[in-house]
Design an enzyme around this catalytic site. Structure first.
Site, PDB file in Angstrom:
ATOM      1  N   GLY A  47       0.940  -1.337  -0.026  1.00 30.34           N
ATOM      2  CA  GLY A  47       0.005   0.016   0.189  1.00 30.34           C
ATOM      3  C   GLY A  47       0.847   1.431   0.179  1.00 30.34           C
ATOM      4  O   GLY A  47       2.339   1.087   0.520  1.00 30.34           O
ATOM      5  N   GLN A  52       3.073  10.097   0.571  1.00 26.46           N
ATOM      6  CA  GLN A  52       4.455   9.359   0.639  1.00 26.46           C
ATOM      7  C   GLN A  52       5.216   9.436  -0.699  1.00 26.46           C
ATOM      8  O   GLN A  52       6.427   9.118  -0.765  1.00 26.46           O
ATOM      9  CB  GLN A  52       4.096   7.747   0.969  1.00 26.46           C
ATOM     10  CG  GLN A  52       3.908   7.505   2.270  1.00 26.46           C
ATOM     11  CD  GLN A  52       3.515   5.981   2.482  1.00 26.46           C
ATOM     12  OE1 GLN A  52       2.675   5.175   2.102  1.00 26.46           O
ATOM     13  NE2 GLN A  52       4.566   5.182   2.945  1.00 26.46           N
ATOM     14  N   CYS A  96       6.397   0.160   7.312  1.00 23.52           N
ATOM     15  CA  CYS A  96       5.933   1.255   6.280  1.00 23.52           C
ATOM     16  C   CYS A  96       7.046   1.894   5.504  1.00 23.52           C
ATOM     17  O   CYS A  96       8.209   1.968   6.179  1.00 23.52           O
ATOM     18  CB  CYS A  96       5.611   2.627   7.381  1.00 23.52           C
ATOM     19  SG  CYS A  96       4.986   4.109   6.302  1.00 23.52           S
ATOM     20  N   LEU A  97       6.999   1.910   4.312  1.00 19.81           N
ATOM     21  CA  LEU A  97       7.940   2.308   3.334  1.00 19.81           C
ATOM     22  C   LEU A  97       8.624   3.836   3.869  1.00 19.81           C
ATOM     23  O   LEU A  97       9.702   4.003   3.399  1.00 19.81           O
ATOM     24  CB  LEU A  97       7.408   2.459   1.885  1.00 19.81           C
ATOM     25  CG  LEU A  97       6.882   1.170   1.279  1.00 19.81           C
ATOM     26  CD1 LEU A  97       6.215   1.459   0.015  1.00 19.81           C
ATOM     27  CD2 LEU A  97       7.973   0.023   1.136  1.00 19.81           C
ATOM     28  N   HIS A 138      -3.971   1.564   7.914  1.00 21.65           N
ATOM     29  CA  HIS A 138      -2.574   2.067   7.839  1.00 21.65           C
ATOM     30  C   HIS A 138      -2.507   3.193   6.632  1.00 21.65           C
ATOM     31  O   HIS A 138      -1.999   4.321   7.252  1.00 21.65           O
ATOM     32  CB  HIS A 138      -1.566   0.790   7.499  1.00 21.65           C
ATOM     33  CG  HIS A 138      -0.149   1.432   7.299  1.00 21.65           C
ATOM     34  ND1 HIS A 138       0.907   1.030   8.258  1.00 21.65           N
ATOM     35  CD2 HIS A 138       0.381   2.318   6.621  1.00 21.65           C
ATOM     36  CE1 HIS A 138       1.732   1.664   8.004  1.00 21.65           C
ATOM     37  NE2 HIS A 138       1.726   2.421   7.111  1.00 21.65           N
ATOM     38  N   GLU A 139      -3.173   2.785   5.595  1.00 26.81           N
ATOM     39  CA  GLU A 139      -2.919   3.828   4.506  1.00 26.81           C
ATOM     40  C   GLU A 139      -3.910   4.995   4.917  1.00 26.81           C
ATOM     41  O   GLU A 139      -3.498   6.290   4.486  1.00 26.81           O
ATOM     42  CB  GLU A 139      -3.341   3.329   3.078  1.00 26.81           C
ATOM     43  CG  GLU A 139      -2.430   2.248   2.679  1.00 26.81           C
ATOM     44  CD  GLU A 139      -1.050   2.643   2.891  1.00 26.81           C
ATOM     45  OE1 GLU A 139      -0.624   3.580   2.818  1.00 26.81           O
ATOM     46  OE2 GLU A 139      -0.064   1.410   3.072  1.00 26.81           O
ATOM     47  N   HIS A 142      -2.315   7.542   6.828  1.00 22.40           N
ATOM     48  CA  HIS A 142      -1.170   8.362   6.410  1.00 22.40           C
ATOM     49  C   HIS A 142      -1.996   9.584   5.723  1.00 22.40           C
ATOM     50  O   HIS A 142      -1.511  10.726   5.768  1.00 22.40           O
ATOM     51  CB  HIS A 142      -0.771   7.611   4.997  1.00 22.40           C
ATOM     52  CG  HIS A 142       0.522   6.892   5.332  1.00 22.40           C
ATOM     53  ND1 HIS A 142       1.790   7.280   5.811  1.00 22.40           N
ATOM     54  CD2 HIS A 142       0.584   5.393   5.103  1.00 22.40           C
ATOM     55  CE1 HIS A 142       2.504   6.639   6.005  1.00 22.40           C
ATOM     56  NE2 HIS A 142       2.087   5.331   5.650  1.00 22.40           N
TER      57      HIS A 142
HETATM   58 CO    CO Z   1       3.086   3.479   5.832  1.00 21.53          CO
END
Ligand code: CO
Length: 184
Positions: A47, A52, A96-97, A138-139, A142
């Site tokens: 995701g 991001q 998380c990226l 989670h997204e 963000h």
């Molecule tokens: Co993340």
């Protein structure tokens, strides 16, 4: 052609700001979504949210089909998503990226009732559970400037403090390009 965009890293203001709703489904939005899928795939993510990739729009894409047990799940493009209701409680490990190498257990609702818009800005409502529900939560966080590390206990936060500072300074190695806060 889709482009691989650098991923914003912990310490960048955009990750802490609430996104703005999408009001127009134009070619700019389509390009953003294409680039988000491309960037997510090339970072082996499941995701990614617009902040991001340094965009302040309320857009996230999710694709968990690269995981064998979820291979039948279709990719999702969520525009202006909003969790209307949630139910249950489950603890699962997250990463998380934007915060490479950090993983930790997070407790969240098990099921969610989600409202979002598709590419035609048509409103859709769905119920999600299991891993897909987890990734979407989670997204959506963000898009509201919230990160999974915010859920950690004070003890765990203390434990990873040095590591987080290293990430903020860009002293990390990833196999995908990063965007680091310029003051660091
Ligand atoms: Co993340």
């Amino acid at each position: 052609m889709a482009k691989q965009l650098p991923i914003t890293t912990l310490g960048m203001d955009i990750l802490r700001k609430k996104t703005v709703p999408v009001t127009k489904a134009d070619s700019k939005l389509i390009h953003l979504v294409e680039n988000m899928f491309y960037t997510m795939d090339h970072a082996s993510g499941v995701g990614i949210a617009a902040p991001q990739v340094n965009s302040n729009l309320s857009v996230t894409v999710v694709d968990i089909s690269t995981i064998e047990e979820h291979k039948k799940e279709k990719p999702l493009v969520l525009i202006n998503p909003e969790i209307l209701e949630s139910d249950g409680k489950i603890e699962l490990e997250e990463g998380c990226l934007s915060i490479p190498d950090i993983r930790g257990m997070v407790t969240r609702p098990e099921k969610i009732f989600l409202k979002y818009m598709d590419f035609g800005l048509k409103e859709i409502k769905i119920e999600l559970s299991g891993f897909l529900s987890r990734v979407v939560q989670h997204e959506v966080d963000h898009l509201n400037g919230k990160l999974f590390i915010d859920y950690f206990s004070d003890e765990k936060k203390k434990e990873i403090r040095k590591e987080l500072n290293r990430i903020r300074k860009g002293k990390i190695t990833t196999d995908y390009p990063l965007l680091i806060h310029s003051d660091n």
